[in-house]
Design an enzyme around this catalytic site. Structure first.
Site, PDB file in Angstrom:
ATOM      1  N   ASP A   1     -20.299 -10.792 -20.901  1.00 14.35           N
ATOM      2  CA  ASP A   1     -20.819 -10.762 -19.531  1.00 14.35           C
ATOM      3  C   ASP A   1     -22.338 -10.953 -19.478  1.00 14.35           C
ATOM      4  O   ASP A   1     -22.843 -11.802 -18.744  1.00 14.35           O
ATOM      5  CB  ASP A   1     -20.453  -9.447 -18.835  1.00 14.35           C
ATOM      6  N   SER A   2     -23.058 -10.156 -20.272  1.00 11.50           N
ATOM      7  CA  SER A   2     -24.518 -10.285 -20.186  1.00 11.50           C
ATOM      8  C   SER A   2     -24.968 -11.625 -20.767  1.00 11.50           C
ATOM      9  O   SER A   2     -25.958 -12.204 -20.320  1.00 11.50           O
ATOM     10  CB  SER A   2     -25.225  -9.113 -20.882  1.00 11.50           C
TER      11      SER A   2
ATOM     12  N   HIS B   1       7.522  -7.144  -4.236  1.00  8.52           N
ATOM     13  CA  HIS B   1       6.211  -7.567  -4.759  1.00  8.52           C
ATOM     14  C   HIS B   1       6.316  -8.853  -5.591  1.00  8.52           C
ATOM     15  O   HIS B   1       6.846  -8.825  -6.691  1.00  8.52           O
ATOM     16  CB  HIS B   1       5.612  -6.448  -5.607  1.00  8.52           C
TER      17      HIS B   1
ATOM     18  N   GLY C   1     -25.260  -8.997 -26.033  1.00 15.37           N
ATOM     19  CA  GLY C   1     -24.538  -9.854 -26.963  1.00 15.37           C
ATOM     20  C   GLY C   1     -23.064  -9.927 -26.597  1.00 15.37           C
ATOM     21  O   GLY C   1     -22.300 -10.658 -27.211  1.00 15.37           O
TER      22      GLY C   1
ATOM     23  N   CYS D   1       5.218  -6.106   1.498  1.00 13.91           N
ATOM     24  CA  CYS D   1       5.588  -4.696   1.599  1.00 13.91           C
ATOM     25  C   CYS D   1       4.884  -4.027   2.793  1.00 13.91           C
ATOM     26  O   CYS D   1       5.188  -4.335   3.927  1.00 13.91           O
ATOM     27  CB  CYS D   1       5.277  -4.006   0.268  1.00 13.91           C
ATOM     28  N   TYR D   2       3.893  -3.166   2.571  1.00 15.25           N
ATOM     29  CA  TYR D   2       3.180  -2.557   3.703  1.00 15.25           C
ATOM     30  C   TYR D   2       2.617  -3.647   4.609  1.00 15.25           C
ATOM     31  O   TYR D   2       2.611  -3.518   5.835  1.00 15.25           O
ATOM     32  CB  TYR D   2       2.051  -1.653   3.186  1.00 15.25           C
TER      33      TYR D   2
ATOM     34  N   GLU E   1       3.866 -10.428  -6.947  1.00 20.57           N
ATOM     35  CA  GLU E   1       2.775 -10.526  -7.925  1.00 20.57           C
ATOM     36  C   GLU E   1       3.083  -9.851  -9.251  1.00 20.57           C
ATOM     37  O   GLU E   1       2.403 -10.096 -10.244  1.00 20.57           O
ATOM     38  CB  GLU E   1       1.479  -9.960  -7.330  1.00 20.57           C
TER      39      GLU E   1
ATOM     40  N   GLY F   1       0.840  -1.193   0.000  1.00 15.00           N
ATOM     41  CA  GLY F   1       0.000   0.000   0.000  1.00 15.00           C
ATOM     42  C   GLY F   1       0.875   1.243   0.000  1.00 15.00           C
ATOM     43  O   GLY F   1       2.062   1.163   0.308  1.00 15.00           O
TER      44      GLY F   1
ATOM     45  N   LYS G   1     -13.031 -11.761 -15.528  1.00 15.36           N
ATOM     46  CA  LYS G   1     -13.437 -11.979 -16.926  1.00 15.36           C
ATOM     47  C   LYS G   1     -13.023 -13.359 -17.467  1.00 15.36           C
ATOM     48  O   LYS G   1     -13.819 -14.044 -18.107  1.00 15.36           O
ATOM     49  CB  LYS G   1     -12.802 -10.885 -17.780  1.00 15.36           C
TER      50      LYS G   1
END
Ligand code: XMP
Length: 529
Positions: A243-244, A184, A240, A96-97, A186, A69, A385
């Site tokens: 997601d929907s 980090h 279309g 880290c933080y 990641e 952070g 996603k």
């Protein structure tokens, strides 16, 4: 594997239990940590420090990760986390933080880094290569970015790794299974970062690897049934897009004909889009699908408008009006289905805004829920996603839909610069269809994020047949990207470019010139408006 096999529970709004709880101290990369953990087959969830114990009690995680952070643990308004999180008997990884907070709360000391802030690449010297650092290369690059550092370790901690500016780069109390990293793991620059996350999640915390988004369809379906009940009806705006469409597939599987899908044709769609939705969802899947042709209304309100922001506002407002009108016609529907994803609802700490949490609201159908007074059904709200795509595949949606390139909500309007007319949209639509066909039929789309045509309101002289023409410019835009935050322009093979140019100039009335956009993002954006 079904819900009962994983032993997980949770309604549409609650996540499953188990897995890794990630406490977000305002890290830029929190979502990346969550995705990396899920890629290991382990469920992960992000929460703000203030809600961490509440979420912990609901989730019963098998491990906790405390993120980095931008703040200092000494600032009076630094993010507050209940130290009880260290007394739950689960392994904790502080980054880290997160490490500094852990050190401060376990009797160690944190001071400002001597040389001021330490940023960038540094080499990790592995002191103890067993356990947490198993398989991590000595001398491998790690990515630092910190202003404070731990100057005295809490009791019980040992050094597993160090670096030139940082004697406590990797520290651990393996009895309590507390591990801290001053860099980090990641980010891609940390070469063995994924190995370290693997080791923490799988070897140290021994988390169960039962998270498989493709296999949670039954649980999602069951949760929708419980929420909606025996008689409830749902209205869902189907665009279309991925997601929907996946949300509709889940709700449909749960309640069948009590789902009412509304597809709004705004006149700004690509060639074949409306037919494709009607064919797949209406004809093949037998969904109750209403197609509303509102193109006159959209194009009428857009007439004469050239300012990009004004175009977007008009399109957004008309969509809400049209959808609201349609939704109200389903008198018995008390539920609104939405394809909201996890990144839209994560409770994140505003990057530099201290401990205030911002809960991002649903911005795919902005403004609708309150006005409509309907209860939300959001089966994808704990998914990323990629996971939604996996579910779509599992449910049998075609690859052309599940893996399709992103298409912006305001549609072709943001690619038709200047005034939007039916004729200019026609030319753009035809050119776009040629681009899609030529790129996809050669399999080139697999390496592209987006590939489309843009219509410029600039006229240039040309000769077609024997006649002089004075027509507008078609621009080709092809980019690669990982997340649309940044993008690189891509060069297609010359023969493909030549074919695109020839076909567009020969087949599409309205263009006398084809140009190639070679701008990266930043400073350009992917779309032109
Ligand atoms: P830009 O142009 O900002 O676009 O680089 C980044 C990504 O977002 C998509 N995009 C949108 N998607 N509604 C959407 O759903 C919008 O209003 C919108 N505007 C841009 C764009 O296609 C790209 O993938």
């Amino acid at each position: 594997m079904t819900a009962s096999q994983t032993g997980r529970t949770g309604g549409a709004d609650q996540g499953p239990s188990g897995g890794v709880l990630i406490v977000d101290f305002g890290a830029q990369y929190c979502q990346l940590i969550a995705r990396r953990v899920r890629e290991l087959g382990v469920y992960s969830r992000i929460t703000v420090p203030e809600r961490a114990m509440f979420t912990f009690a609901a989730m019963r995680p098998q491990a906790v990760i405390l993120s980095g952070g931008p703040r200092s643990v000494y600032e009076h308004d630094a993010p507050k986390l209940d130290r009880a999180i260290l007394e739950q008997g689960v392994p904790v990884l502080g980054i880290c933080y997160g490490l500094q907070w852990m050190a401060q709360n376990l009797g160690g000391e944190v001071t400002p880094a001597q040389s001021g802030a330490e940023y960038g690449r540094t080499e990790l010297q592995v002191v103890d290569g067993r356990g947490f650092l198993q398989g991590v290369r000595d001398g491998g690059i790690v990515w630092m970015s910190h202003g404070d550092k731990v100057s005295k370790l809490p009791q019980g901690f040992e050094v597993l790794g160090k670096s030139e500016p940082c004697p406590f780069a990797v520290v651990a109390d393996m009895k309590r299974k507390f591990i801290g990293l001053q860099f980090h793991p990641e980010v891609a620059h940390t070469v063995d970062g994924q190995q370290m996350l693997n080791n923490f999640v799988l070897s140290v915390a021994k988390c169960s690897t039962d998270w498989d988004p493709g296999h949670i369809v039954d649980r999602k379906v069951q949760a929708v049934r419980e929420l909606v009940g025996e008689t409830g009806e749902v209205v869902l705006g189907l665009s279309g897009g991925v997601d929907s469409s996946v949300a509709a597939a889940i709700v449909h599987k749960a309640i069948g004909s009590r789902l009412h899908c509304v597809f709004v044709d705004n006149g700004l769609l690509r060639q074949g889009e409306r037919d494709g939705v009607e064919e797949l969802f209406g004809r093949d899947w037998h969904m109750d699908l209403k197609v509303v042709d509102a193109s006159d209304r959209f194009l009428g309100e857009l007439q004469g408008v050239t300012d990009p922001e004004q175009k977007r506002k008009i399109i957004g407002k008309v969509f809400v009006d049209v959808f609201k009108h349609e939704a109200k016609s389903y008198r018995n529907a008390k539920f609104l289905g939405q394809g909201t994803l996890y990144p839209d609802v994560i409770e994140s700490v505003a990057a530099h805004g201290g401990a205030t949490s911002t809960i991002k609201s649903h911005h795919n159908v902005g403004g609708l829920p309150k006005d409509l007074d309907m209860q939300l059904v959001e089966p994808l709200r704990d998914l990323f996603k990629d996971e939604v795509r996996a579910i779509g595949r599992q449910m049998g949606l075609p690859s052309s839909l599940v893996d399709r390139q992103p298409f912006p909500g305001p549609g072709l309007a943001v690619r038709c610069l200047g005034e939007i007319t039916r004729d200019r949209l026609r030319a753009l639509r035809e050119a776009d269809a040629i681009v899609r066909f030529e790129v996809e039929s050669k399999g080139l789309h697999k390496n592209l994020w987006q590939y489309f045509a843009v219509h410029l309101p600039v006229k240039s002289v040309g000769v077609k047949g024997d006649a002089r023409v004075y027509e507008e410019v078609c621009v080709l835009r092809m980019v690669s990207s990982v997340d649309a935050m940044t993008a690189d322009w891509e060069l297609l093979p010359v023969d493909v470019l030549r074919r695109l140019s020839t076909r567009i100039l020969n087949e599409v009335k309205g263009f006398s010139r084809v140009c190639l956009d070679i701008s990266s993002k930043p400073p350009a954006t992917i779309e032109w408006e």
